[in-house]
Scaffold this motif. Structure first.
Motif, mmCIF file in Angstrom:
data_model
loop_
_atom_site.group_PDB
_atom_site.id
_atom_site.type_symbol
_atom_site.label_atom_id
_atom_site.label_comp_id
_atom_site.label_asym_id
_atom_site.label_seq_id
_atom_site.Cartn_x
_atom_site.Cartn_y
_atom_site.Cartn_z
ATOM 1 N N GLY A 130 86.190 -24.997 41.808
ATOM 2 C CA GLY A 130 85.855 -26.285 40.658
ATOM 3 C C GLY A 130 86.537 -27.389 40.792
ATOM 4 O O GLY A 130 87.901 -27.783 42.013
ATOM 5 N N GLN A 131 86.363 -28.788 40.259
ATOM 6 C CA GLN A 131 87.501 -29.985 40.330
ATOM 7 C C GLN A 131 86.768 -30.499 39.115
ATOM 8 O O GLN A 131 85.778 -30.691 38.164
ATOM 9 C CB GLN A 131 85.946 -30.817 41.782
ATOM 10 C CG GLN A 131 84.758 -31.001 41.869
ATOM 11 C CD GLN A 131 85.120 -31.829 43.313
ATOM 12 O OE1 GLN A 131 85.590 -31.643 43.862
ATOM 13 N NE2 GLN A 131 84.622 -33.232 42.790
ATOM 14 N N VAL A 132 87.770 -31.870 38.848
ATOM 15 C CA VAL A 132 87.557 -32.191 37.416
ATOM 16 C C VAL A 132 88.690 -33.554 37.469
ATOM 17 O O VAL A 132 89.084 -34.167 38.983
ATOM 18 C CB VAL A 132 88.550 -31.234 36.546
ATOM 19 C CG1 VAL A 132 88.133 -30.158 35.891
ATOM 20 C CG2 VAL A 132 90.892 -31.121 36.595
ATOM 21 N N TYR A 133 88.056 -34.856 36.676
ATOM 22 C CA TYR A 133 88.379 -35.856 36.975
ATOM 23 C C TYR A 133 89.963 -35.791 35.476
ATOM 24 O O TYR A 133 89.641 -34.891 34.277
ATOM 25 C CB TYR A 133 87.848 -36.309 36.399
ATOM 26 C CG TYR A 133 87.061 -37.476 37.627
ATOM 27 C CD1 TYR A 133 87.583 -38.544 38.493
ATOM 28 C CD2 TYR A 133 85.955 -37.110 38.277
ATOM 29 C CE1 TYR A 133 86.522 -38.340 39.998
ATOM 30 C CE2 TYR A 133 84.748 -37.106 38.480
ATOM 31 C CZ TYR A 133 85.666 -38.127 39.831
ATOM 32 O OH TYR A 133 84.176 -38.376 40.991
ATOM 33 N N LYS A 134 90.697 -36.375 35.490
ATOM 34 C CA LYS A 134 91.664 -36.586 34.609
ATOM 35 C C LYS A 134 91.784 -38.217 33.958
ATOM 36 O O LYS A 134 91.679 -39.032 35.297
ATOM 37 C CB LYS A 134 93.259 -36.046 35.131
ATOM 38 C CG LYS A 134 93.575 -34.634 35.118
ATOM 39 C CD LYS A 134 93.039 -34.031 33.533
ATOM 40 C CE LYS A 134 93.747 -32.449 34.329
ATOM 41 N NZ LYS A 134 93.150 -31.668 33.508
#
Length: 343
Positions: free
Chosen positions: A208-212
């Motif tokens: 998984g990957q996300v932005y902050k």
């Protein structure tokens, strides 16, 4: 002459949210034991640090049976809610948030049998609420839950643990039998590391990957189709996400990242103004069911009592208190000699 009782020594492997929560609960439940957290990664280097931290388990999350699974979730929510209502809430990074889950095609996405009877509010979205965000949303739900910000929560747990006399050791454990003779029991909270440590073929990665991003105007969370989510935290808003089953790739993927931004911008167009402060990618340790069980390892002429507590997938923050409470009870059984070493 009075009998001198030897102080029990317990190792907790792993310093993510599951490991640290287990360590703190061990101190509370077994106050006369010496607890040591053993890990090679801490705080920002752990998988937990990238998590959005919202209390929202997936409907497929499972323990050994439905009753235990529900108990884990009940215990977890009560644990976090107690912190939220305390003077430690800000330091611990536990906040309350409300928001919506939307879908254009799948009504089941907006339902959650775990949360509907647990949270203070979980109801269908009204027709007007379905129009709050751009898009032809046909189904929706509104609910109020908690968000646990790992950037605050992990240091808070570590400080709490050390103030109570806990010891932290930076060490890479390659085999569980390395701990034999050093500790009376060990709790394995190594997450995806347990795949190699335990040779567990049931444990698979979900990449998984996300932005902050900096978007202080976003006060509510939003979920959409295709694993899309916008979750405000203490300082930043988390934009996600992606789920690639059985993928071992750890580095950032620009194509997936572009898809995340596109989907999130469709829900909240003003996010295009948000400054991106961090990109995060990692491997969630998925196991069905989550492994929280005891095992006795024969090491030469001695034994090592191990309690496993891993395989939470993307719901480690959500379920850590519940599974850790369960694991601590198993440790107590070990130390009180209530089970046979032949198990």
């Amino acid at each position: 002459m009075p009998i001198v009782r030897k102080m029990s020594e317990i190792a907790v492997l792993g310093a993510g949210v599951v490991g640290l929560t287990t360590a703190v609960l061990l101190q509370s439940e077994i106050p006369d034991a010496k607890i040591t957290v053993v890990a090679d990664k801490f705080t920002i280097d752990t998988l937990s640090d990238g998590a959005a931290g919202i209390f929202r388990p997936g409907t497929s999350f499972s323990g050994p049976n439905p009753e235990i699974t529900r108990q884990w979730l009940f215990d977890s929510y009560q644990h976090y809610y107690k912190i939220y209502k305390s003077s430690e809430a800000a330091k611990a990074g536990v906040i309350e948030a409300s928001g919506y889950v939307y879908s254009k095609e799948f009504p089941e996405i907006t339902k959650n049998h775990f949360l509907e009877g647990l949270l203070p509010v979980y109801r269908p979205a009204t027709p007007s609420e379905l129009k709050l965000c751009p898009g032809d949303w046909k189904y929706g739900a509104f609910f109020t839950t908690l968000v646990i910000e790992s950037r605050y929560h992990l240091p808070w747990l570590t400080n709490k643990f050390e103030k109570a006399g806990g010891k932290v050791v930076i060490r890479n454990v390659e085999r569980l039998d390395e701990l034999a003779g050093q500790f009376d029991a060990a709790v394995n909270c190594t997450g995806f590391g347990a795949k190699k440590l335990c040779m567990d073929n049931k444990l698979v990665p979900i990449r998984g990957q996300v932005y902050k991003v900096k978007a202080p105007w976003v006060k509510m969370f939003f979920y959409g189709d295709y694993d899309t989510y916008i979750i405000p935290g203490v300082d930043y808003v988390t934009l996600g996400g992606s789920r690639h089953f059985d993928s071992y790739r750890k580095d950032w993927d620009d194509h997936d990242g572009a898809g995340i931004l596109e989907r999130c911008y469709e829900i909240l167009p003003n996010l295009k103004q948000a400054e991106i402060v961090r990109k995060w990618s990692g491997l969630r340790p998925h196991r069905d069911p989550v492994r929280v069980e005891k095992e006795v390892l024969q090491v030469g002429n001695s034994t090592l009592k191990v309690v496993h507590n891993y395989g939470h997938g993307g719901y480690g923050v959500t379920t850590a208190p519940g599974t850790s409470k369960y694991a601590v009870a198993l440790v107590k059984e070990f130390l009180e000699n209530k089970i046979s070493s032949k198990l």
